[in-house]
Design a protein around this motif. Structure first.
Motif, PDB file in Angstrom:
ATOM      1  N   MET A   1     -12.133 -14.043  -1.396  1.00 42.54           N
ATOM      2  CA  MET A   1     -12.912 -12.822  -1.262  1.00 42.54           C
ATOM      3  C   MET A   1     -12.427 -11.777  -2.265  1.00 42.54           C
ATOM      4  SD  MET A   1     -12.997 -12.186   2.815  1.00 42.54           S
ATOM      5  CE  MET A   1     -14.637 -11.836   3.325  1.00 42.54           C
ATOM      6  N   TRP A   2     -13.348 -11.148  -2.929  1.00 44.03           N
ATOM      7  CA  TRP A   2     -12.968 -10.129  -3.904  1.00 44.03           C
ATOM      8  C   TRP A   2     -12.353  -8.925  -3.215  1.00 44.03           C
ATOM      9  CZ3 TRP A   2     -14.810  -5.200  -3.871  1.00 44.03           C
ATOM     10  CH2 TRP A   2     -15.959  -4.944  -3.109  1.00 44.03           C
ATOM     11  N   GLN A   3     -12.740  -8.657  -1.951  1.00 39.65           N
ATOM     12  CA  GLN A   3     -12.193  -7.508  -1.236  1.00 39.65           C
ATOM     13  C   GLN A   3     -10.690  -7.673  -0.994  1.00 39.65           C
ATOM     14  OE1 GLN A   3     -14.879  -9.299  -0.245  1.00 39.65           O
ATOM     15  NE2 GLN A   3     -16.525  -7.944   0.436  1.00 39.65           N
ATOM     16  N   ASP A   4     -10.281  -8.890  -0.699  1.00 39.46           N
ATOM     17  CA  ASP A   4      -8.869  -9.167  -0.475  1.00 39.46           C
ATOM     18  C   ASP A   4      -8.064  -8.871  -1.738  1.00 39.46           C
ATOM     19  OD1 ASP A   4      -6.658  -9.972   1.033  1.00 39.46           O
ATOM     20  OD2 ASP A   4      -6.964 -12.093   0.644  1.00 39.46           O
ATOM     21  N   ILE A   5      -8.580  -9.283  -2.865  1.00 37.09           N
ATOM     22  CA  ILE A   5      -7.893  -9.034  -4.145  1.00 37.09           C
ATOM     23  C   ILE A   5      -7.869  -7.541  -4.457  1.00 37.09           C
ATOM     24  CG2 ILE A   5      -8.009  -9.432  -6.635  1.00 37.09           C
ATOM     25  CD1 ILE A   5      -9.139 -12.239  -5.927  1.00 37.09           C
ATOM     26  N   ALA A   6      -9.000  -6.860  -4.265  1.00 38.38           N
ATOM     27  CA  ALA A   6      -9.065  -5.421  -4.551  1.00 38.38           C
ATOM     28  C   ALA A   6      -8.106  -4.641  -3.662  1.00 38.38           C
ATOM     29  CB  ALA A   6     -10.495  -4.911  -4.372  1.00 38.38           C
ATOM     30  N   LEU A   7      -8.104  -4.920  -2.365  1.00 39.96           N
ATOM     31  CA  LEU A   7      -7.199  -4.227  -1.446  1.00 39.96           C
ATOM     32  C   LEU A   7      -5.737  -4.522  -1.778  1.00 39.96           C
ATOM     33  CD1 LEU A   7      -9.174  -4.820   1.862  1.00 39.96           C
ATOM     34  CD2 LEU A   7      -8.784  -2.602   0.760  1.00 39.96           C
ATOM     35  N   ASP A  57      -8.335 -12.598   8.265  1.00 45.52           N
ATOM     36  CA  ASP A  57      -7.970 -13.599   7.255  1.00 45.52           C
ATOM     37  C   ASP A  57      -7.905 -13.027   5.848  1.00 45.52           C
ATOM     38  OD1 ASP A  57      -7.540 -15.746   8.984  1.00 45.52           O
ATOM     39  OD2 ASP A  57      -9.674 -16.241   9.031  1.00 45.52           O
ATOM     40  N   LEU A  58      -7.553 -11.760   5.739  1.00 42.92           N
ATOM     41  CA  LEU A  58      -7.292 -11.134   4.439  1.00 42.92           C
ATOM     42  C   LEU A  58      -5.778 -11.166   4.234  1.00 42.92           C
ATOM     43  CD1 LEU A  58      -9.754  -8.108   4.720  1.00 42.92           C
ATOM     44  CD2 LEU A  58     -10.067 -10.191   3.373  1.00 42.92           C
ATOM     45  N   ASN A  59      -5.265 -12.377   4.046  1.00 40.78           N
ATOM     46  CA  ASN A  59      -3.820 -12.583   4.033  1.00 40.78           C
ATOM     47  C   ASN A  59      -3.107 -11.884   2.886  1.00 40.78           C
ATOM     48  OD1 ASN A  59      -3.990 -14.145   6.357  1.00 40.78           O
ATOM     49  ND2 ASN A  59      -4.452 -15.970   5.182  1.00 40.78           N
ATOM     50  N   LEU A  60      -3.693 -11.897   1.714  1.00 39.73           N
ATOM     51  CA  LEU A  60      -3.074 -11.221   0.580  1.00 39.73           C
ATOM     52  C   LEU A  60      -3.002  -9.713   0.830  1.00 39.73           C
ATOM     53  CD1 LEU A  60      -1.809 -11.834  -2.134  1.00 39.73           C
ATOM     54  CD2 LEU A  60      -4.065 -11.655  -3.177  1.00 39.73           C
ATOM     55  N   SER A  61      -4.051  -9.157   1.375  1.00 40.27           N
ATOM     56  CA  SER A  61      -4.061  -7.729   1.726  1.00 40.27           C
ATOM     57  C   SER A  61      -3.028  -7.438   2.801  1.00 40.27           C
ATOM     58  CB  SER A  61      -5.447  -7.303   2.217  1.00 40.27           C
ATOM     59  OG  SER A  61      -6.392  -7.418   1.207  1.00 40.27           O
ATOM     60  N   GLY A  62      -2.927  -8.348   3.765  1.00 40.10           N
ATOM     61  CA  GLY A  62      -1.927  -8.178   4.824  1.00 40.10           C
ATOM     62  C   GLY A  62      -0.514  -8.170   4.267  1.00 40.10           C
ATOM     63  N   LEU A  63      -0.236  -9.073   3.333  1.00 41.17           N
ATOM     64  CA  LEU A  63       1.108  -9.130   2.740  1.00 41.17           C
ATOM     65  C   LEU A  63       1.429  -7.888   1.926  1.00 41.17           C
ATOM     66  CD1 LEU A  63       1.315 -12.866   1.630  1.00 41.17           C
ATOM     67  CD2 LEU A  63       2.648 -11.741   3.426  1.00 41.17           C
ATOM     68  N   THR A  64       0.475  -7.453   1.109  1.00 47.75           N
ATOM     69  CA  THR A  64       0.763  -6.266   0.291  1.00 47.75           C
ATOM     70  C   THR A  64       0.812  -5.007   1.139  1.00 47.75           C
ATOM     71  OG1 THR A  64      -1.581  -6.100  -0.311  1.00 47.75           O
ATOM     72  CG2 THR A  64      -0.119  -7.226  -1.874  1.00 47.75           C
ATOM     73  N   THR A  65       0.026  -4.952   2.212  1.00 47.41           N
ATOM     74  CA  THR A  65       0.110  -3.808   3.128  1.00 47.41           C
ATOM     75  C   THR A  65       1.450  -3.826   3.844  1.00 47.41           C
ATOM     76  OG1 THR A  65      -2.291  -3.788   3.397  1.00 47.41           O
ATOM     77  CG2 THR A  65      -1.008  -2.611   5.051  1.00 47.41           C
ATOM     78  N   ALA A  66       1.962  -5.012   4.148  1.00 45.36           N
ATOM     79  CA  ALA A  66       3.299  -5.115   4.739  1.00 45.36           C
ATOM     80  C   ALA A  66       4.342  -4.554   3.779  1.00 45.36           C
ATOM     81  CB  ALA A  66       3.611  -6.567   5.087  1.00 45.36           C
ATOM     82  N   GLY A  67       4.181  -4.836   2.490  1.00 51.02           N
ATOM     83  CA  GLY A  67       5.100  -4.280   1.496  1.00 51.02           C
ATOM     84  C   GLY A  67       5.021  -2.767   1.433  1.00 51.02           C
ATOM     85  N   THR A  68       3.809  -2.235   1.487  1.00 55.92           N
ATOM     86  CA  THR A  68       3.635  -0.781   1.473  1.00 55.92           C
ATOM     87  C   THR A  68       4.244  -0.168   2.728  1.00 55.92           C
ATOM     88  OG1 THR A  68       1.584  -1.063   0.221  1.00 55.92           O
ATOM     89  CG2 THR A  68       1.956   1.081   1.221  1.00 55.92           C
ATOM     90  N   ALA A  69       3.997  -0.791   3.878  1.00 58.38           N
ATOM     91  CA  ALA A  69       4.571  -0.296   5.135  1.00 58.38           C
ATOM     92  C   ALA A  69       6.092  -0.322   5.071  1.00 58.38           C
ATOM     93  CB  ALA A  69       4.072  -1.129   6.309  1.00 58.38           C
ATOM     94  N   LEU A  70       6.649  -1.394   4.507  1.00 57.81           N
ATOM     95  CA  LEU A  70       8.104  -1.496   4.365  1.00 57.81           C
ATOM     96  C   LEU A  70       8.660  -0.333   3.550  1.00 57.81           C
ATOM     97  CD1 LEU A  70      10.726  -3.095   4.802  1.00 57.81           C
ATOM     98  CD2 LEU A  70      10.178  -4.357   2.736  1.00 57.81           C
ATOM     99  N   MET A  71       7.959   0.034   2.489  1.00 57.94           N
ATOM    100  CA  MET A  71       8.397   1.176   1.677  1.00 57.94           C
ATOM    101  C   MET A  71       8.419   2.462   2.507  1.00 57.94           C
ATOM    102  SD  MET A  71       9.169   0.028  -1.167  1.00 57.94           S
ATOM    103  CE  MET A  71       8.776  -0.467  -2.792  1.00 57.94           C
TER     104      MET A  71
END
Length: 88
Positions: A1-7, A57-71
């Motif tokens: 999904m392009w949305q997952d990549i964009a997010l 199922d936006l797993n890539l977005s979930g991972l990068t949001t986890a990184g942002t939350a960690l910061m």
């Protein structure tokens, strides 16, 4: 999904912009730029967002949001830690 990549790219951008703040806080042992409420509420809200992303199922977005939350959790930790140093 392009949305997952964009997010994911947007979240990665947030991570990059937060790194200098974390380094600066560490160097000067001060995190007075924002309130503790701002740091903590942002971290918690991002945690809720990552749960939503994973449920969609936006797993890539979930991972990068986890990184942002960690910061933001790191900034919260610095705020608490460096406030104690200043008051001692």
């Amino acid at each position: 999904m392009w949305q997952d990549i964009a997010l994911s790219l947007i979240n990665f951008g947030f991570i990059i912009t937060l790194i200098p703040a974390i380094i600066r806080n560490y160097r000067v042992k001060d995190a007075s730029s924002q309130s503790l409420t701002t740091y903590f509420s942002t971290a918690v809200l991002l945690t809720i967002m990552l749960i939503i992303y994973f449920s969609l199922d936006l797993n890539l977005s979930g991972l990068t949001t986890a990184g942002t939350a960690l910061m933001w959790y790191m900034l919260t930790y610095q705020k608490i830690k460096y406030q104690k140093i200043v008051t001692e």
